[in-house]
Design an enzyme around this catalytic site. Structure first.
Site, PDB file in Angstrom:
ATOM      1  N   TYR A 170      34.581  35.553  45.553  1.00  0.00           N
ATOM      2  CA  TYR A 170      34.488  36.565  46.602  1.00  0.00           C
ATOM      3  C   TYR A 170      33.159  36.435  47.342  1.00  0.00           C
ATOM      4  O   TYR A 170      32.133  36.945  46.885  1.00  0.00           O
ATOM      5  CB  TYR A 170      34.593  37.963  45.997  1.00  0.00           C
ATOM      6  CG  TYR A 170      35.956  38.314  45.445  1.00  0.00           C
ATOM      7  CD1 TYR A 170      37.102  37.679  45.904  1.00  0.00           C
ATOM      8  CD2 TYR A 170      36.095  39.281  44.461  1.00  0.00           C
ATOM      9  CE1 TYR A 170      38.356  37.994  45.396  1.00  0.00           C
ATOM     10  CE2 TYR A 170      37.349  39.612  43.952  1.00  0.00           C
ATOM     11  CZ  TYR A 170      38.470  38.961  44.428  1.00  0.00           C
ATOM     12  OH  TYR A 170      39.716  39.272  43.933  1.00  0.00           O
ATOM     13  N   LYS A 210      41.135  32.608  42.453  1.00  0.00           N
ATOM     14  CA  LYS A 210      41.594  33.830  43.120  1.00  0.00           C
ATOM     15  C   LYS A 210      40.676  34.131  44.301  1.00  0.00           C
ATOM     16  O   LYS A 210      39.450  34.213  44.153  1.00  0.00           O
ATOM     17  CB  LYS A 210      41.587  35.019  42.160  1.00  0.00           C
ATOM     18  CG  LYS A 210      42.044  36.318  42.827  1.00  0.00           C
ATOM     19  CD  LYS A 210      41.845  37.514  41.922  1.00  0.00           C
ATOM     20  CE  LYS A 210      42.195  38.817  42.645  1.00  0.00           C
ATOM     21  NZ  LYS A 210      41.864  40.025  41.869  1.00  0.00           N
TER      22      LYS A 210
END
Length: 215
Positions: free
Chosen positions: A80, A113
């Site tokens: 992220y 992810k």
């Protein structure tokens, strides 16, 4: 209790909502030994590319991935981007998400992810390259396809976060677009577990069928 019955992943670092100061970091809270003791098949770790702590996180993750692979566990990396040269709106820009997926793959992740990318380029240094290569980004499947290209040309499994809770049809349409772009899965925790159990199971069944090409 459930060892061997479901593929558990032990998340090895964690943050909380009480910490302040804008520090984009997480505390190391588990070990590979813990994952083995619990019967897990993999370990998970979050990195924040661009943050002041990103290099320490990458060094921590490098050691964890090496040990995990030596002991037969699958490394899963949440990537992220935030901080540094990344603007707040740019955290989900196509170039930033693709770069984050690439970093996770370089560090040895088997499963990556990231967030679904938006049709924007955040880094000035990247804009000329994207324009020259004429990277398609108008639709979500096109953007997903580019992220997959960044993850070793699709040789790594990439799953995409589901974001805020949304209606069933909106969620399923996003899942279809991720599938059409070559993505391997969707993380839909709050979109399933905030529903009654029967509705959640039905939703998860629909998602699985989409990725299997049955819906």
């Amino acid at each position: 209790t459930y060892a061997g019955e479901m593929p558990l992943i032990l998340k090895m670092n964690s943050a909380n909502s009480l910490a302040g100061g804008g520090v984009n970091d997480q505390a190391l809270t588990a070990s590979v030994d813990d994952a083995l003791r619990l019967g897990c098949v993999g370990v998970g770790f979050t990195i924040y590319p661009g943050s002041d702590a990103c290099y320490n996180q990458m060094e921590e993750l490098k050691d964890i991935i090496r040990e995990a692979k030596m002991r037969g566990l699958v490394p899963v990396v949440w990537a992220y981007p935030r901080g540094g040269k990344v603007s707040k709106d740019g955290e989900t820009a196509l170039d930033i998400v693709a770069y984050a997926a690439h970093m996770a793959a370089l560090l040895g992740a088997t499963v990556v992810k990231v967030k679904p990318p938006k049709a924007a380029i955040d880094l000035d240094a990247a804009k000329a390259s994207y324009e020259k290569a004429e990277v398609a980004m108008e639709t979500l499947p096109e953007r997903i396809r580019h992220v997959m290209q960044a993850a070793f040309a699709g040789r790594r499994l990439v799953v995409f976060s589901g974001g805020e809770a949304k209606g069933v049809e909106g969620l399923l349409e996003e899942v279809r677009q991720i599938r059409d772009g070559g993505g391997h899965g969707s993380i839909i925790g709050r979109n399933s577990f905030q529903r009654p159990k029967e509705q959640a199971l039905e939703l998860l069944d629909q998602v699985v069928k989409i990725y299997l090409g049955q819906a």
